[in-house]
Design an enzyme around this catalytic site. Structure first.
Site, PDB file in Angstrom:
ATOM      1  N   LYS A   8       0.856  -1.204   0.000  1.00 37.12           N
ATOM      2  CA  LYS A   8       0.000   0.000   0.000  1.00 37.12           C
ATOM      3  C   LYS A   8       0.890   1.251   0.000  1.00 37.12           C
ATOM      4  CE  LYS A   8      -3.643  -2.761   2.015  1.00 37.12           C
ATOM      5  NZ  LYS A   8      -4.823  -2.863   2.860  1.00 37.12           N
ATOM      6  N   GLU A 174     -11.136 -10.463  -1.185  1.00 33.54           N
ATOM      7  CA  GLU A 174     -10.770  -9.652  -0.019  1.00 33.54           C
ATOM      8  C   GLU A 174     -12.036  -9.011   0.545  1.00 33.54           C
ATOM      9  OE1 GLU A 174      -6.361  -8.395   0.094  1.00 33.54           O
ATOM     10  OE2 GLU A 174      -7.506  -6.814  -0.843  1.00 33.54           O
TER      11      GLU A 174
HETATM   12  P1  13P Z   1      -4.469  -6.601   5.733  1.00 38.77           P
HETATM   13  O1  13P Z   1      -3.611  -7.815   5.509  1.00 38.77           O
HETATM   14  O2  13P Z   1      -3.756  -5.479   6.420  1.00 38.77           O
HETATM   15  O3  13P Z   1      -5.792  -6.936   6.325  1.00 38.77           O
HETATM   16  O4  13P Z   1      -4.769  -5.992   4.261  1.00 38.77           O
HETATM   17  C1  13P Z   1      -5.251  -6.848   3.285  1.00 38.77           C
HETATM   18  C2  13P Z   1      -5.185  -6.140   1.991  1.00 38.77           C
HETATM   19  O5  13P Z   1      -5.886  -5.164   1.779  1.00 38.77           O
HETATM   20  C3  13P Z   1      -4.252  -6.648   0.992  1.00 38.77           C
HETATM   21  O6  13P Z   1      -4.501  -6.114  -0.261  1.00 38.77           O
END
Ligand code: 13P
Length: 252
Positions: A8, A174
């Site tokens: 991210k 997701e």
């Molecule tokens: P987390 O692993 O922090 O929950 O995030 C998942 C995600 O959005 C991966 O693209």
């Protein structure tokens, strides 16, 4: 397993350098050797070139993905980053349609399908995210929402294959409520979604399905053991190179 760290907007050049130094120092190559796992790092556009050069320089067995691409091929679109741009700087794939982009930047299912098509035409691996919100789930709309998100992607994938483009399409389930919340989907939830996605669309080549949402060291092995699951897409836990490596060791 296709193991994708979605960094991210959390990394800096310096932090990427330190992350890769840990992987090199602790022997990522030997940890992965013979496991069949593939490792992917998804970085912001500005670091793709640096990341790709560093991964090569250190001899790390990892692929580089972008976190998004433009839905336009080229031209007067100030601030956008095209599929050709990411290829130029060493990325071989891109995350598309992450729920954070759908939610904060109003990306539609059609935008995501367009981006998938552009990636496939350019030889870039699309990793398309889909997933229901907490409200959708409570209202019993999980499968309805997922169908709406996946149908346009399935269409684009079928057309590409008909045009002779043989690039794998990856989908990542997701659930929005599981992202960054500490509450992962259960194996039963994931199994139900995978069967719906695989059975309800006329895939000529079935997509590989990943799971993402609060994957951590405690649940990584049981999630990865799910039959037919092809990989994991992980955010916060894999910002730490030690947890990333320990996760790999928990899987091999
Ligand atoms: P987390 O692993 O922090 O929950 O995030 C998942 C995600 O959005 C991966 O693209």
């Amino acid at each position: 397993m296709f193991l994708v760290a979605n960094w991210k907007m959390n990394m800096t050049r310096d932090r990427i350098g330190r992350y890769l130094a840990v992987l090199e120092g602790k022997g990522l190559s030997s940890i992965l050797s013979g496991t069949g796992h593939e490792v992917v790092f998804a970085a912001t556009h500005v670091y793709l070139e640096y990341l790709s050069e560093e991964v090569n320089r250190r001899g790390l067995p990892a692929k580089i993905f972008a976190q998004d691409v433009s839905s336009r091929i080229e031209g007067a679109f100030t601030g956008e980053v095209s599929v050709r741009n990411i290829l130029d700087v060493g990325a071989v794939g891109s995350i598309l349609g992450h729920s954070e982009r759908r939610r904060y930047f109003r990306e539609t299912d059609e935008d995501v399908a367009t981006k998938t098509g552009l990636c496939l035409q350019a030889g870039v691996i699309p990793l398309v995210c889909f997933g229901e919100s907490g409200e959708d789930r409570e209202a019993g709309n999980t499968l309805k929402v997922l169908r709406e998100q996946v149908a346009p992607v399935a269409e684009v994938a079928a057309k590409a294959l008909k045009d002779g483009i043989d690039i794998p399409v990856y989908l990542a389930y997701e659930p929005v409520w599981a992202i960054g919340s500490g509450k992962n989907a259960s194996c039963a939830d994931i199994r139900e979604v995978m069967s719906a996605v695989l059975e309800e669309f006329p895939w000529t080549a079935p997509p590989k399905i990943l799971y993402g949402g609060s994957v951590n060291l405690d649940n990584v092995a049981s999630l990865a053991a799910l039959k037919n699951l092809s990989g994991l897409l992980v955010g916060s836990a894999w910002l730490d190179p030690e947890i990333f490596l320990n996760s790999l060791m928990a899987l091999s």
